[in-house]
Write a protein that holds these residues in place. Structure first.
Motif, PDB file in Angstrom:
ATOM      1  N   ALA A  32       0.604  -1.332  -0.062  1.00 36.28           N
ATOM      2  CA  ALA A  32      -0.122  -0.094  -0.126  1.00 36.28           C
ATOM      3  C   ALA A  32       1.031   1.446  -0.059  1.00 36.28           C
ATOM      4  O   ALA A  32       0.844   2.294  -0.723  1.00 36.28           O
ATOM      5  N   LYS A  33       1.937   1.308   0.852  1.00 41.22           N
ATOM      6  CA  LYS A  33       2.803   2.514   0.930  1.00 41.22           C
ATOM      7  C   LYS A  33       3.587   2.573  -0.305  1.00 41.22           C
ATOM      8  O   LYS A  33       3.540   3.460  -0.868  1.00 41.22           O
ATOM      9  N   GLU A  34       3.862   1.753  -1.172  1.00 43.47           N
ATOM     10  CA  GLU A  34       4.706   1.784  -2.281  1.00 43.47           C
ATOM     11  C   GLU A  34       3.938   2.288  -3.437  1.00 43.47           C
ATOM     12  O   GLU A  34       4.489   2.951  -4.288  1.00 43.47           O
ATOM     13  N   ILE A  35       2.725   1.671  -3.540  1.00 46.48           N
ATOM     14  CA  ILE A  35       1.801   2.149  -4.685  1.00 46.48           C
ATOM     15  C   ILE A  35       0.813   3.203  -4.221  1.00 46.48           C
ATOM     16  O   ILE A  35       0.022   3.740  -5.160  1.00 46.48           O
ATOM     17  N   ASP A  36       1.340   3.910  -3.261  1.00 44.42           N
ATOM     18  CA  ASP A  36       0.510   5.021  -2.836  1.00 44.42           C
ATOM     19  C   ASP A  36      -1.224   4.870  -2.659  1.00 44.42           C
ATOM     20  O   ASP A  36      -1.965   5.660  -3.190  1.00 44.42           O
ATOM     21  N   SER A  37      -1.553   3.924  -1.961  1.00 45.15           N
ATOM     22  CA  SER A  37      -2.943   3.458  -2.156  1.00 45.15           C
ATOM     23  C   SER A  37      -3.484   2.921  -0.374  1.00 45.15           C
ATOM     24  O   SER A  37      -2.766   2.619   0.415  1.00 45.15           O
ATOM     25  N   PRO A  38      -4.619   3.536  -0.552  1.00 43.96           N
ATOM     26  CA  PRO A  38      -5.086   3.002   1.180  1.00 43.96           C
ATOM     27  C   PRO A  38      -5.103   1.514   1.251  1.00 43.96           C
ATOM     28  O   PRO A  38      -5.434   0.555   0.472  1.00 43.96           O
ATOM     29  N   GLU A  39      -4.432   1.280   2.301  1.00 42.41           N
ATOM     30  CA  GLU A  39      -4.374  -0.214   2.739  1.00 42.41           C
ATOM     31  C   GLU A  39      -5.632  -1.283   2.817  1.00 42.41           C
ATOM     32  O   GLU A  39      -5.498  -2.225   2.087  1.00 42.41           O
TER      33      GLU A  39
END
Length: 149
Positions: A32-39
């Motif tokens: 989630a952090k790497e693709i900048d997406s909500p978990e």
């Protein structure tokens, strides 16, 4: 062009494949952090990718997501798109009409038909391994660099 879920799915698959090539499993928080997406949204996408055998999920200590090198070679980008968005992007009408054909074309039919053909060709010829190797080598990036220090 792709739905937000599909964009995240493609990015997640590439990220996981690039890490798997180094023997590293990654957890949902890292994805989630790497693709900048909500978990929570990422977790739903990962369920779809796992169900469609694009990504493998290992539970427990040392678990996480991975993609074997053999799978990376065989997975085509179209499989990720189909799993999340279906085939509407390369089969549907350019302006979203339910019925658009050679006999009853929409205003953008002829031009969009060419674009769909090129997109379909790219999706069917590009492997997950190709995309992941570009990220691993540093030639491609999955998120923008923050230039504001």
């Amino acid at each position: 062009m792709f739905s937000k879920a599909c964009e995240y799915g493609i990015r997640a698959s590439i990220f996981i494949a690039s890490k798997s090539a180094k023997g590293i499993r990654v957890g949902i928080k890292d994805v989630a952090k790497e693709i900048d997406s909500p978990e929570p949204f990422t977790a739903k996408i990962m369920q779809i990718l796992t169900k469609n055998k694009i990504i493998h999920s290992a539970k427990g200590v040392g678990g996480g997501f991975e993609v074997s090198n053999e799978i990376q070679k065989s997975i085509k980008l179209i499989q990720i798109v189909d799993a999340i968005d279906g085939d509407r992007i390369y089969k549907g009408c350019g302006i979203g009409l339910k019925e658009c054909s050679e006999e009853h074309p929409c205003p953008v039919h002829d031009d969009f038909k060419k674009i769909r053909g090129l997109l379909f060709e790219m999706l069917t010829q590009t492997t997950l391994e190709q995309l992941a190797s570009g990220v691993k080598s540093g030639d491609f990036f999955l998120k923008t660099l923050n230039t504001n220090n």
